[in-house]
Design an enzyme around this catalytic site. Structure first.
Site, short mmCIF file in Angstrom:
data_model
loop_
_atom_site.label_atom_id
_atom_site.label_comp_id
_atom_site.label_asym_id
_atom_site.label_seq_id
_atom_site.Cartn_x
_atom_site.Cartn_y
_atom_site.Cartn_z
N ARG A 153 53.15 -10.34 -8.85
CA ARG A 153 53.85 -9.49 -9.89
C ARG A 153 53.98 -9.97 -11.75
O ARG A 153 53.86 -9.39 -11.94
CB ARG A 153 55.24 -8.36 -9.25
CG ARG A 153 54.95 -8.00 -8.17
CD ARG A 153 56.13 -7.23 -8.05
NE ARG A 153 57.71 -8.79 -7.80
CZ ARG A 153 58.38 -8.67 -8.73
NH1 ARG A 153 58.91 -7.08 -9.26
NH2 ARG A 153 59.95 -9.36 -8.51
N ASN A 154 52.94 -11.40 -11.47
CA ASN A 154 52.94 -11.92 -12.53
C ASN A 154 51.21 -11.48 -13.08
O ASN A 154 50.43 -11.43 -12.08
CB ASN A 154 52.29 -14.06 -12.68
CG ASN A 154 52.88 -13.87 -14.27
OD1 ASN A 154 51.77 -14.22 -14.70
ND2 ASN A 154 53.70 -14.92 -14.18
N GLN A 155 51.97 -11.24 -14.33
CA GLN A 155 50.56 -10.20 -14.96
C GLN A 155 49.08 -11.14 -16.05
O GLN A 155 48.49 -10.65 -16.86
CB GLN A 155 50.98 -8.92 -15.99
CG GLN A 155 52.42 -7.83 -15.21
CD GLN A 155 53.20 -7.24 -15.98
OE1 GLN A 155 53.10 -7.39 -16.85
NE2 GLN A 155 53.33 -5.76 -16.03
N SER A 202 54.35 -12.89 -19.54
CA SER A 202 53.48 -12.50 -18.08
C SER A 202 54.21 -12.40 -16.55
O SER A 202 54.31 -11.44 -16.48
CB SER A 202 51.99 -13.11 -17.92
OG SER A 202 52.39 -14.07 -17.58
#
Length: 170
Positions: free
Chosen positions: A46-48, A147
């Site tokens: 889920r880190n962008q 992020s």
């Protein structure tokens, strides 16, 4: 990672991903548990980070590439990666839980990067290391929203800020 009392663990950063052509250095704080387990920068699903860089670089397939190919794509664009914390004790992955942090020697790395002109900080914890950059007035310092999935700013708002990197990537 070796366990350290009361559920905290000793976390160590990865080696910098840079080369002589690095023009933009993106600094995070310290890899989280998912990244440490995978031995990859920004490995939490889920880190962008990777989708943000895909948009900035106009390379929509970037997040789907194998990790070594993602790193090569960044290097080819003149982008390097590292962290401001060399090692620290931390329970979980939140930056707020970082204790006994030892800083990475940013000036020593900067001295090895002749084309570097921009240092971007992925999140507020990383941005606090900007004080190490005061002897380098030619460097553009760019604090960016984290992020991390823990930073709940909408993707579009994060991307609007991260697009400023596009001005520095040639």
């Amino acid at each position: 990672m070796a366990a350290v009392g009361q559920g905290a663990a000793l976390a160590r950063c990865f080696a910098p991903v840079v080369n002589a052509d690095t023009q933009v250095l993106i600094l995070g704080s310290l890899p989280g548990a998912a990244s440490l387990a995978a031995q990859q920068y920004y490995a939490h699903p889920r880190n962008q980070f990777w989708p943000l860089l895909a948009a900035v670089l106009k390379q929509p397939d970037l997040p789907a590439l194998a990790y070594p190919a993602r790193l090569q794509a960044l290097l080819a664009a003149g982008i390097g990666l590292w962290d401001v914390v060399a090692q620290a004790q931390r329970r979980g992955s939140l930056d707020a839980n970082i204790r006994d942090a030892q800083a990475n020697p940013l000036p020593a790395l900067i001295a090895q990067l002749p084309r570097l002109h921009t240092v971007a900080f992925n999140g507020a914890t990383a941005a606090r290391a900007a004080v190490q950059l005061t002897p380098y007035p030619w460097l553009r310092v760019l604090p960016l929203p984290s992020s991390s999935p823990a930073h709940t700013l909408a993707f579009a708002e994060k991307l609007a800020a991260w697009q400023a990197l596009g001005d520095d990537i040639h």
